[in-house]
Write an enzyme that holds these catalytic residues in place. Sequence first.
Site, PDB file in Angstrom:
ATOM      1  CB  CYS A 140     -39.805  36.120 -80.127  1.00  0.00           C
ATOM      2  SG  CYS A 140     -39.328  37.536 -79.130  1.00  0.00           S
ATOM      3  CB  CYS A 143     -41.795  39.390 -79.893  1.00  0.00           C
ATOM      4  SG  CYS A 143     -40.034  39.149 -80.056  1.00  0.00           S
ATOM      5  CG  ASP A 144     -45.060  37.237 -80.888  1.00  0.00           C
ATOM      6  OD1 ASP A 144     -45.201  38.421 -81.216  1.00  0.00           O
ATOM      7  OD2 ASP A 144     -44.439  36.402 -81.574  1.00  0.00           O
TER       8      ASP A 144
END
Length: 344
Positions: A140, A143-144
């Site tokens: 993701c 997300c990261d």
Amino acid sequence: MNEITDQHVHEIVIVGSGVAGLSAAVYAARSDLEPLVLEGPEPGGQLTLTTDVENFLGFPEGIGGMELIQRGKEQAERFGAEFVHDTVEDATLDDRPFELVLSNGDLLRTRALIVATGASARWVGAEGEDELMGYGASTCATCDGAFHRGDDVLVIGGGDSAMEEALFLTKFADSVTMVHRRDELRASEVMADRARDHDAIAFRWNTELVEIHGSREEGVTGATLVSHPDGHPKEKLEAGTKVEREEVDVSGVFYAVGHVPNTDFLEDTPIDLDDSGHLKTREGMTTETTVEGVFAAGDVMDPDYRQAVTSAGTGSMAALDAEEWFERQAVREAPAAAEATADD
Ligand code: NDP
């Protein structure tokens, strides 16, 4: 053995709260079926992990995935849908009412069920991925990605998700290298062009990832890639054909190689899955599964389209199919009830 903690038999339970589950909830609630939505481990589903959704009808400027989901939930709640933040671990679908065991140990009973559990990110099967997922390897980018400011990173895959992840990562990373197992992208032209035209994005064709290097302390420090001019180098490697092997210095590896449907809780039930693990629906345009009273919507039943808008569509279809099924049930049960009264 779980106790039945909720004596109430629900009319309809919707498992999953992505765009399919929410759309089903709006329709079911408007039909007075009083749906209970079990939100699952990732409330809101895959759209909460995407940035802008540009192809959902009615939003010419695009809309954030999270905002679309929040609006959908508000809409369903406005019509009376109830949401519970829990996950179904097990299901018994042999008789009605169906029984669902939740992760907190509760057992729910429901006359009808809509499965809208979506799909989860597929992993590549590279050495080191088990240890390093969450420590520099990720499924993701939204997300990261921010952890990779100034880094060189790899994105694995050749579909729209891979393009989207790569474009997002250019906000942070110095360089993004796409690793694709063929020499032709699966992505739509518009997404592929955006990635191809970006200065910070490079492509490695006919190449696959076989190992991620690093440790949980240090994070990702590199990767081993294999390539073959005819593509699918891992298959070639397994068949004993010579492939090019190369080690690259990267600090992040992002997987975007598709998804697998979330059906674990249906393992011991009579419901049929197809070869790719998606819920089978009956012939024709319907969301009815092979178990009467169970309907399927969204990515868990759709191996082909997998769009937010089509998931919303199958979600609404599942609620409409369930409503019609309840009506057919009532027709079937009514003469039986009349007979019973006549016998008294
Ligand atoms: P796709 O299935 O479309 O693409 C997966 C990609 O990963 C393919 O290029 C495939 O290669 C590759 N792949 C699969 N397994 C492996 C493996 N084991 N090792 C290496 N490579 C592998 O999935 P996406 O998640 O990209 O997209 C899913 C759906 O969502 C699509 O319909 C897409 O259009 C949609 N989507 C739309 C977006 C948008 O419009 N903004 C954004 C994101 C997704 P190969 O091509 O060789 O099979």
